[in-house]
Motif scaffolding. Structure first.
Motif, PDB file in Angstrom:
ATOM      1  N   UNK A   1       0.871  -1.168   0.000  1.00  6.88           N
ATOM      2  CA  UNK A   1       0.000   0.000   0.000  1.00  6.88           C
ATOM      3  C   UNK A   1       0.900   1.207   0.000  1.00  6.88           C
ATOM      4  N   UNK A   2       0.778   2.020  -1.056  1.00  4.51           N
ATOM      5  CA  UNK A   2       1.624   3.195  -1.128  1.00  4.51           C
ATOM      6  C   UNK A   2       1.605   3.835  -2.502  1.00  4.51           C
TER       7      UNK A   2
ATOM      8  N   UNK B   1      -2.077   6.248  -5.713  1.00  2.00           N
ATOM      9  CA  UNK B   1      -1.827   5.339  -4.592  1.00  2.00           C
ATOM     10  C   UNK B   1      -2.419   3.971  -4.943  1.00  2.00           C
ATOM     11  N   UNK B   2      -1.656   2.914  -4.630  1.00  2.00           N
ATOM     12  CA  UNK B   2      -2.081   1.550  -4.929  1.00  2.00           C
ATOM     13  C   UNK B   2      -2.282   0.765  -3.645  1.00  2.00           C
ATOM     14  N   UNK B   3      -3.268  -0.112  -3.670  1.00  2.00           N
ATOM     15  CA  UNK B   3      -3.568  -1.037  -2.568  1.00  2.00           C
ATOM     16  C   UNK B   3      -3.549  -2.433  -3.198  1.00  2.00           C
ATOM     17  N   UNK B   4      -2.481  -3.207  -2.960  1.00  2.00           N
ATOM     18  CA  UNK B   4      -2.263  -4.458  -3.672  1.00  2.00           C
ATOM     19  C   UNK B   4      -2.042  -5.628  -2.720  1.00  2.00           C
ATOM     20  N   UNK B   5      -2.448  -6.795  -3.142  1.00  2.00           N
ATOM     21  CA  UNK B   5      -2.175  -8.044  -2.439  1.00  2.00           C
ATOM     22  C   UNK B   5      -1.871  -9.105  -3.485  1.00  2.00           C
TER      23      UNK B   5
ATOM     24  N   UNK C   1      -5.509  -5.683  -6.932  1.00  2.00           N
ATOM     25  CA  UNK C   1      -5.828  -4.636  -5.975  1.00  2.00           C
ATOM     26  C   UNK C   1      -6.610  -3.513  -6.616  1.00  2.00           C
ATOM     27  N   UNK C   2      -6.579  -2.366  -5.949  1.00  2.00           N
ATOM     28  CA  UNK C   2      -7.292  -1.170  -6.405  1.00  2.00           C
ATOM     29  C   UNK C   2      -6.316  -0.005  -6.484  1.00  2.00           C
ATOM     30  N   UNK C   3      -6.600   0.886  -7.410  1.00  2.00           N
ATOM     31  CA  UNK C   3      -5.848   2.124  -7.559  1.00  2.00           C
ATOM     32  C   UNK C   3      -6.771   3.271  -7.201  1.00  2.00           C
ATOM     33  N   UNK C   4      -6.254   4.236  -6.461  1.00  2.00           N
ATOM     34  CA  UNK C   4      -7.073   5.392  -6.113  1.00  2.00           C
ATOM     35  C   UNK C   4      -7.557   6.111  -7.372  1.00  2.00           C
TER      36      UNK C   4
ATOM     37  N   UNK D   1       6.106   0.675  -8.511  1.00  2.00           N
ATOM     38  CA  UNK D   1       6.089   1.113  -7.125  1.00  2.00           C
ATOM     39  C   UNK D   1       7.528   1.329  -6.695  1.00  2.00           C
ATOM     40  N   UNK D   2       7.719   1.730  -5.452  1.00  2.00           N
ATOM     41  CA  UNK D   2       9.064   1.893  -4.913  1.00  2.00           C
ATOM     42  C   UNK D   2       9.794   0.557  -4.823  1.00  2.00           C
ATOM     43  N   UNK D   3       9.053  -0.549  -4.925  1.00  2.00           N
ATOM     44  CA  UNK D   3       9.621  -1.878  -4.739  1.00  2.00           C
ATOM     45  C   UNK D   3       9.785  -2.679  -6.027  1.00  2.00           C
TER      46      UNK D   3
END
Length: 103
Positions: free
Chosen positions: A7-8, A22-26, A40-43, A63-65
């Motif tokens: 999440x970030x 912002x992303x919310x991923x699993x 996941x979902x994207x804002x 993402x940062x990762x």
């Protein structure tokens, strides 16, 4: 096995366009087919909604990762797009996917 996630901040690339959101991923490794599936979902982002509309669209999510290719689905009532992929995810996974045979 627990879900992995992120999440970030993220950058969504659709064609030549980039969207900071912002992303919310699993995600989870699927032992039956040996693949890692993330979603996941994207804002919401008005410019993204104008470009993509009701979806679907092939995208790259950074993402940062990490980064990965994915697919946008239809937006929800709040114009947040669902995103999914079958690959190494755009976020860190605490166990070695290479060792698990993910593709």
């Amino acid at each position: 096995m627990e879900d992995d996630g992120y999440e970030g901040p993220a950058v969504l690339i659709v064609g030549d366009e980039r969207f900071a959101l912002r992303a919310h991923l699993v995600g989870q490794f699927q032992p039956i087919d040996g693949r890692y599936r993330w979603y996941g979902r994207l804002d919401a982002d008005e410019a993204l909604t104008r470009l993509v509309g009701a979806g679907p669209a092939a995208v790259v999510l950074r993402t940062e990762e990490g980064h990965a290719e994915g697919q946008l689905g239809e937006p929800d009532l709040w114009n947040r797009y669902r995103i999914e992929g079958v690959s190494l995810p755009p976020f860190h996974v605490p166990f070695g996917l290479e060792d698990a045979g993910a593709q």
